[in-house]
Design an enzyme around this catalytic site. Structure first.
Site, short mmCIF file in Angstrom:
data_model
loop_
_atom_site.label_atom_id
_atom_site.label_comp_id
_atom_site.label_asym_id
_atom_site.label_seq_id
_atom_site.Cartn_x
_atom_site.Cartn_y
_atom_site.Cartn_z
CG ASP A 50 3.17 1.27 -0.02
OD1 ASP A 50 4.33 1.65 -0.74
OD2 ASP A 50 2.37 0.51 -0.18
CE1 TYR A 53 6.91 -1.73 -4.96
CE2 TYR A 53 7.65 -3.62 -6.43
CZ TYR A 53 7.89 -2.42 -5.87
OH TYR A 53 9.13 -1.78 -6.14
#
Ligand SMILES: [Zn+2]
Length: 430
Positions: free
Chosen positions: A252, A392
């Site tokens: 991210d 994730y």
């Protein structure tokens, strides 16, 4: 000399006006080692001598026609003979197949290609030709009419000529699989289409500061991305048009990438320079973006490394460090129980809602290989997680409104949010 090829020579010369090159290559396989125009010229010379002797001896009509055909094809001695001995001025006609003199056309093409490639550094090439359909039709007509079994196609002839001559003039070699440059030519109208193939480099990057995306984003400062920072040094150094960055997965924007760094492949498009001092380049990038990113182990790569780096991103385990805020306080005992459940836990992840707008919605089955959990305070966890590539982590923590299951939030029956995340290692390399 047997009668068979001799008859074919005579028939070809009488029926079609061909330049020396197009004439000679009809007999390529008979004499593979001889220059095609030399071969064409030699056969025309032999035909001329025979026709001349016959004409001198008995003024044969057939031999006069052959002399005329040879003269029309531009064969000098026949032009001179007909002019001086018969008072006939012959006009040279264009070659029936190539419409000019293939030798001159090819020599001009080599000069133009060499000129255009002078400003770029290439080490290997592949050549090809694109010819008009009417030319191919005329070539077929000659082949069909005379059924000559020794011919070499015009395309093959052009390509091998270019391979040979371009190698010599630019001191580069041919490579059909992964050339640096490819050119497609039409020697008869001067068209040259040059395609410069990318230069591929690979290495690993570390991201030392938050707020840096992996690739450039529209409307954002390019220097706020790993790709943009590398491009700002590499594009001018290579004189390229631009570059594309391919990472082995991505973290991210607000997550650091530490440890040995994440592997990547860079595709440098239309580079003018390919011989690079990679160590010096690496240093230059690292000095320019000290404290932001760091590049390690820059090497030359190949096109297939793009696929390999993508697969690597999917398959390789990564080590994460996360700080997690919980919706309630938990005890040491609950923590131990949680740790046992998370170790080796298999989870189902639907595409996270935050990236759904740009990615297809599908379910991925991922594994949390191992976990080490500690309480920072009663409702804050510090976690070191080893997870399968493509997991994730933020969604594994929060549950993403039920899109990831099970999740830490689900297991603890409270809200859980990842407030800090960094990738501390990438357990694999190309
Ligand atoms: Zn020709």
């Amino acid at each position: 000399m047997t009668e068979y090829p001799w008859k074919v020579f005579t028939k070809l010369a009488s029926k079609f006006i061909l330049c020396d090159g197009c004439f000679g290559r009809q007999f390529s396989l008979l004499a593979p080692g001889i220059d095609k125009w030399e071969l064409g010229h030699s056969i025309k010379t032999a035909l001329f001598l025979c026709a001349l002797i016959q004409h001198e001896k008995n003024g044969k009509r057939g031999s006069f026609n052959l002399l005329k055909a040879l003269a029309k094809s531009g064969f000098g001695p026949a032009i001179a003979y007909l002019r001086d001995r018969c008072g006939a001025v012959m006009e040279v006609e264009p070659c029936y197949i190539c419409g000019t003199d293939i030798r001159q056309a090819l020599e001009k093409t080599v000069v133009s290609v060499t000129e255009r490639l002078k400003t770029v550094e290439v080490r290997t090439f592949k050549s090809g030709s694109s010819l008009s359909s009417s030319l191919i039709r005329r070539e077929d007509e000659v082949k069909r009419t005379l059924k000559i079994p020794w011919g070499e196609s015009i395309k093959n002839f052009i390509n091998s000529y270019l391979d040979h001559e371009i190698s010599k003039s630019l001191k580069i070699s041919t490579d059909v699989d992964e050339p640096d440059v490819m050119f497609i030519v039409n020697p008869f109208n001067g068209d040259i289409k040059i395609t410069l193939f990318p230069l591929y480099l690979r290495g690993r990057y570390r991201k030392l500061m938050k707020g840096i995306s992996q690739t450039r984003k529209r409307g954002k400062d390019p220097l706020s991305s790993v790709e943009g920072m590398i491009a700002s040094v590499l594009v001018p150094e290579t004189g390229a048009a631009d570059l594309t960055f391919h990472g082995a997965g991505r973290e991210d924007v607000d997550a650091l990438m530490l440890g040995n760094g994440r592997p990547f492949v860079i595709e440098v498009r239309e580079p003018a320079r390919r011989s690079l001092d990679l160590k010096a380049l690496e240093r230059k990038i690292n000095e320019a973006f000290q404290g932001k990113i760091e590049i390690l182990g820059l090497k030359y790569a190949s096109k297939k490394d793009i696929r390999r780096v993508k697969i690597l991103g999917e398959r390789v385990n990564k080590v994460y460090r996360a700080v997690i805020k919980l919706g309630r306080e938990i005890s040491e005992e609950e923590l131990r129980e949680l740790q046992n459940r998370v170790n080796g836990l298999e989870i189902n992840q639907k595409t996270p809602s935050r990236v759904l707008w740009r990615r297809g919605d599908r379910i991925r089955r991922k594994k949390i290989v191992s976990a080490k959990l500690n309480l920072v305070d009663k409702n804050t966890l510090s976690a070191t997680l080893v997870a399968q590539g493509g997991t994730y982590i933020k969604e594994f923590v929060s549950g993403d409104s039920g899109r990831t299951t099970p999740s830490l939030s689900e297991l603890l029956n409270t809200t859980a949010e990842c407030v800090e995340l960094e990738v501390i290692d990438f357990l694999g390399d190309l």
